[in-house]
Write a protein that holds these residues in place. Structure first.
Motif, mmCIF file in Angstrom:
data_model
loop_
_atom_site.group_PDB
_atom_site.id
_atom_site.type_symbol
_atom_site.label_atom_id
_atom_site.label_comp_id
_atom_site.label_asym_id
_atom_site.label_seq_id
_atom_site.Cartn_x
_atom_site.Cartn_y
_atom_site.Cartn_z
ATOM 1 N N ASP A 1 0.833 -1.205 0.000
ATOM 2 C CA ASP A 1 0.000 0.000 0.000
ATOM 3 C C ASP A 1 0.868 1.256 0.000
ATOM 4 N N GLY B 1 -4.084 11.612 1.261
ATOM 5 C CA GLY B 1 -3.083 10.769 0.614
ATOM 6 C C GLY B 1 -1.772 11.502 0.372
ATOM 7 N N TYR C 1 0.078 11.696 3.570
ATOM 8 C CA TYR C 1 0.677 10.390 3.846
ATOM 9 C C TYR C 1 1.899 10.160 2.955
ATOM 10 N N LEU D 1 -7.309 7.618 1.265
ATOM 11 C CA LEU D 1 -5.997 8.120 0.857
ATOM 12 C C LEU D 1 -5.919 8.223 -0.664
ATOM 13 N N VAL D 2 -6.717 7.393 -1.328
ATOM 14 C CA VAL D 2 -6.721 7.324 -2.786
ATOM 15 C C VAL D 2 -8.164 7.294 -3.265
ATOM 16 N N LEU E 1 -6.524 1.404 0.506
ATOM 17 C CA LEU E 1 -6.195 2.831 0.367
ATOM 18 C C LEU E 1 -7.442 3.650 0.042
ATOM 19 N N VAL F 1 1.187 4.357 -2.839
ATOM 20 C CA VAL F 1 1.141 5.793 -2.512
ATOM 21 C C VAL F 1 2.391 6.492 -3.030
ATOM 22 N N LEU G 1 -4.307 10.450 -5.571
ATOM 23 C CA LEU G 1 -4.144 10.758 -4.151
ATOM 24 C C LEU G 1 -5.129 11.840 -3.731
ATOM 25 N N THR G 2 -5.707 11.675 -2.565
ATOM 26 C CA THR G 2 -6.543 12.709 -1.951
ATOM 27 C C THR G 2 -5.613 13.663 -1.192
#
Length: 185
Positions: A10, A125, A128, A83-84, A78, A14, A121-122
């Motif tokens: 994971d 994310g 992170y 996060l994604v 994720l 990322v 990615l958010t």
């Protein structure tokens, strides 16, 4: 006791998403689950990532070359962790949908033969990503970025051909091998 941070598949995803890409690419984004999977495969095979990854994706030969259930599980995790963003969209061609059309990770694709999964990615994310990058050894992000710049924007067929030519052991169960590499005597 080692100070090596825990870096799983994971985390590798990322890092691939957040690493700088080619000029003109959208930061933090990759198009297609097959592309993402092949990039994780190449990350393990052609970079120094095995030195800092603490988990392997356990790729094995399958219908479309190297396949890892761990990549699919990691993407789902994720997405659930926000996060994604894992969004389905129209693919430019049916080449981007080999796995979805054959029911590998095709839940988002539904009945649309031209749907693909794209990953971005958010804000969470990105935070992170920066935290992970700070934990990596010197040069690791540059290594990931080099891989992404080299392979992420290739047409999918060209990327798959590269993987098939370099890692033929992973094509033994492929149903598209002859189409990608040409018929073998």
């Amino acid at each position: 006791m080692s100070n090596k941070p825990e870096m799983g598949i994971d985390d590798a995803i990322v890092l691939l998403l957040g690493a700088p890409g080619s000029p003109g690419s959208v930061p933090g984004r990759l198009n297609g689950i097959t592309r993402l999977e092949k990039l994780v495969f190449l990350l393990e095979k052609e970079t120094q990532a095995p030195e800092w990854l603490t988990e392997e994706a356990n790729f094995e030969p399958y219908n479309f070359g190297p396949f890892s259930a761990e990549v699919y599980k990691a993407v789902d995790m994720l997405s659930a962790a926000k996060l994604v963003v894992d969004s389905g969209s129209k693919a430019a061609s049916d080449e981007d949908t080999w796995e979805q059309r054959n029911m590998i990770g095709g839940e988002l694709a539904g009945d649309d033969p031209y749907a693909t999964r794209d990953f971005e990615l958010t804000d969470r994310g990105w935070r992170y990503f920066h935290a992970l990058a700070a934990e990596l050894p010197d040069g690791a992000i540059e290594d990931v970025a080099g891989l992404k710049q080299r392979f992420a924007r290739l047409p999918l067929r060209q990327l798959v051909r590269y993987v098939y030519q370099r890692y033929e052991d992973y094509t033994t169960k492929s149903i598209i091998r002859d189409d990608i590499l040409g018929r073998r005597p």
